[in-house]
Write a protein that holds these residues in place. Structure first.
Motif, short mmCIF file in Angstrom:
data_model
loop_
_atom_site.label_atom_id
_atom_site.label_comp_id
_atom_site.label_asym_id
_atom_site.label_seq_id
_atom_site.Cartn_x
_atom_site.Cartn_y
_atom_site.Cartn_z
N LEU A 288 0.81 -1.22 0.00
CA LEU A 288 0.00 0.00 0.00
C LEU A 288 0.85 1.27 0.00
CD1 LEU A 288 -2.65 -1.14 2.64
CD2 LEU A 288 -2.99 -0.91 0.16
N ASP A 289 2.15 1.09 -0.06
CA ASP A 289 3.10 2.21 -0.01
C ASP A 289 2.82 3.08 1.22
OD1 ASP A 289 5.30 3.69 -0.86
OD2 ASP A 289 4.05 5.08 -2.02
N CYS A 290 2.66 2.42 2.36
CA CYS A 290 2.34 3.10 3.61
C CYS A 290 3.49 2.91 4.61
CB CYS A 290 1.04 2.54 4.18
SG CYS A 290 0.61 3.26 5.77
N ASP A 291 4.03 4.00 5.06
CA ASP A 291 5.08 3.97 6.07
C ASP A 291 4.55 4.66 7.32
OD1 ASP A 291 7.30 4.25 7.69
OD2 ASP A 291 8.61 5.00 6.10
N PRO A 292 4.06 3.88 8.30
CA PRO A 292 3.46 4.49 9.49
C PRO A 292 4.42 5.39 10.26
CG PRO A 292 2.99 2.14 9.41
CD PRO A 292 3.98 2.43 8.34
N LEU A 293 5.68 5.04 10.30
CA LEU A 293 6.65 5.86 11.01
C LEU A 293 6.78 7.24 10.36
CD1 LEU A 293 8.76 6.15 13.24
CD2 LEU A 293 10.41 5.11 11.70
N GLU A 294 6.93 7.24 9.05
CA GLU A 294 7.02 8.50 8.32
C GLU A 294 5.75 9.34 8.51
OE1 GLU A 294 7.87 10.18 3.80
OE2 GLU A 294 7.43 8.05 4.10
N SER A 295 4.60 8.68 8.46
CA SER A 295 3.34 9.39 8.62
C SER A 295 3.21 10.01 10.01
CB SER A 295 2.17 8.43 8.38
OG SER A 295 2.19 7.97 7.05
N LEU A 296 3.65 9.27 11.04
CA LEU A 296 3.61 9.82 12.40
C LEU A 296 4.51 11.05 12.53
CD1 LEU A 296 3.54 6.69 14.71
CD2 LEU A 296 1.81 8.49 14.53
N VAL A 297 5.67 10.99 11.92
CA VAL A 297 6.59 12.13 11.98
C VAL A 297 5.97 13.34 11.28
CG1 VAL A 297 8.82 13.02 11.19
CG2 VAL A 297 8.68 10.74 12.21
N ILE A 298 5.37 13.12 10.13
CA ILE A 298 4.72 14.22 9.40
C ILE A 298 3.59 14.82 10.24
CG2 ILE A 298 3.25 14.75 7.40
CD1 ILE A 298 4.98 12.67 5.84
N LEU A 299 2.74 13.95 10.83
CA LEU A 299 1.64 14.44 11.66
C LEU A 299 2.15 15.21 12.88
CD1 LEU A 299 -0.76 11.36 11.61
CD2 LEU A 299 -1.15 13.61 10.57
N ALA A 300 3.20 14.72 13.50
CA ALA A 300 3.75 15.40 14.68
C ALA A 300 4.27 16.78 14.30
CB ALA A 300 4.87 14.56 15.30
N LYS A 301 4.97 16.86 13.17
CA LYS A 301 5.50 18.16 12.73
C LYS A 301 4.37 19.13 12.40
CE LYS A 301 10.00 16.63 11.05
NZ LYS A 301 10.87 16.49 9.87
N GLU A 302 3.33 18.63 11.73
CA GLU A 302 2.19 19.49 11.40
C GLU A 302 1.48 19.96 12.67
OE1 GLU A 302 -0.32 17.26 8.75
OE2 GLU A 302 1.04 17.52 7.05
N ALA A 303 1.27 19.06 13.61
CA ALA A 303 0.62 19.43 14.87
C ALA A 303 1.45 20.47 15.62
CB ALA A 303 0.41 18.19 15.73
N HIS A 304 2.77 20.27 15.62
CA HIS A 304 3.66 21.22 16.29
C HIS A 304 3.58 22.60 15.62
CE1 HIS A 304 7.88 21.72 18.26
NE2 HIS A 304 7.08 22.68 18.56
N ALA A 305 3.60 22.61 14.30
CA ALA A 305 3.53 23.88 13.56
C ALA A 305 2.21 24.60 13.80
CB ALA A 305 3.73 23.63 12.07
N GLU A 306 1.14 23.83 13.99
CA GLU A 306 -0.19 24.41 14.23
C GLU A 306 -0.45 24.68 15.71
OE1 GLU A 306 -2.93 21.71 12.40
OE2 GLU A 306 -2.14 22.09 10.39
N LYS A 307 0.59 24.56 16.53
CA LYS A 307 0.52 24.81 17.97
C LYS A 307 -0.39 23.84 18.70
CE LYS A 307 2.96 28.64 17.66
NZ LYS A 307 4.33 28.40 17.33
N ASN A 308 -0.62 22.67 18.11
CA ASN A 308 -1.38 21.61 18.78
C ASN A 308 -0.36 20.78 19.57
OD1 ASN A 308 -2.99 19.50 19.60
ND2 ASN A 308 -3.98 19.22 17.61
#
Length: 93
Positions: free
Chosen positions: A33-53
């Protein structure tokens, strides 16, 4: 057999070091499925951090941290195990 300490040698089942079949199937499917859960978690964490969440970012980073740093065990110091004290000697050199 090591009966003297209550432990028995492993008999049957998969050999030590052999991957679990279900885990391998999940890894294979994620790859298909071309899914890398680790990479996705890092992306989500960075986005949440940038959005002050910070709560979401902290939770994701905390989960990721467990893969790179060992978790320390809690230490229980009863009254009999507490250190006597610390002596500090200052020497003027």
């Amino acid at each position: 057999l090591r009966d003297n300490i209550g432990m028995r040698e492993k008999t049957g089942g998969r050999q030590k070091g052999t991957p679990n079949k279900i885990n391998q199937q999940v890894r294979d499917r994620l790859s298909e499925l071309d899914c890398d859960p680790l990479e996705s978690l890092v992306i989500l964490a960075k986005e949440a951090h940038a959005e002050k969440n910070t709560l979401l970012a902290a939770n994701i980073y905390k989960d990721l941290l467990s893969y790179v740093a060992p978790k320390n065990k809690a230490v229980d110091l009863s009254e009999t195990e507490k250190p006597e004290g610390i002596r500090v000697t200052i020497v003027d050199a």
